[in-house]
Design an enzyme around this catalytic site. Sequence first.
Site, PDB file in Angstrom:
ATOM      1  CG  HIS A  94      41.689  33.615  43.785  1.00  0.00           C
ATOM      2  ND1 HIS A  94      40.397  34.033  43.988  1.00  0.00           N
ATOM      3  CD2 HIS A  94      42.317  34.625  43.147  1.00  0.00           C
ATOM      4  CE1 HIS A  94      40.252  35.253  43.484  1.00  0.00           C
ATOM      5  NE2 HIS A  94      41.407  35.626  42.967  1.00  0.00           N
ATOM      6  CD  GLU A 165      44.941  37.982  43.614  1.00  0.00           C
ATOM      7  OE1 GLU A 165      45.382  38.165  42.487  1.00  0.00           O
ATOM      8  OE2 GLU A 165      43.904  37.319  43.853  1.00  0.00           O
TER       9      GLU A 165
END
Length: 260
Positions: A94, A165
Amino acid sequence: MRPLIGTSWKMHFTATQAGAYLAALRPLVAEIADRDLFVLPPFAAIFVARDRLAGSNVAWGAQDVHPEDWGAHTGDVSAPMLADLDCRYVEVGHSERRRDHGETPDLIAAKVGAVLRWGMTPILCVGEAHHRGPVAALADVLPDLERCLAGVSADALHRIVIAYEPVWAIGEHAPAAAPTEIRAVPVGIHAWLRGHAPGGETVRVIYGGSVDETVAPLVLGQPGVDGLFVGRRALDPAAFATIARVPILPAAAPLETTIS
Ligand code: PGA
């Protein structure tokens, strides 16, 4: 492909709060049978997810993992520890971990390997830092994908989930990406996966970044988007349940379309 819809709580919720959240969520999503659902609590609440979600249609997992299985790594948590808690998914790479902990593609690749070694599904996050259009986005994302998947054999590729993302679309002060704007990148990732290994076309590519109930049906309707990865909005279990069951609007639907 069956949509995959999940949330990472990031660094929110104590174990006690997690119990209350999951008790609220479980009945709200119990009848959803055509989607795969997951929650990723902080490490300290994963055992609560196992207790509260066992036997339900919601899987659970972790937000990170150490690449090695055991050893002198103070404060870290390994893949066998997560597998022992019946985690199905483990998020790796992430952008907040890359930013806060300096995680490199080589380290992320080692984490992907650890997750696969222990029979769990890595959710590998990739995304461009700046908002400069799909060509520039793919120029950032595909080389990163290649490095983060370097150790994955062609046979194992289908066991991975990719979370696209865009970093610029994540978080409270970020502008949400327009659904039509993001479609080129998942399509490009799918093409890369197909070319990379037989079976690459079965890898699910999910989208994350300021997803809420309004954009969710439109994002899910974009070609190449196989699911949603929700942050802030899913901190409310009712909102997550709404997002989990949104209709999928065809990509041609006008952007101002809202759900009732
Ligand atoms: P957000 O987080 O929905 O709060 O923007 C998304 C993510 O980081 O996956």
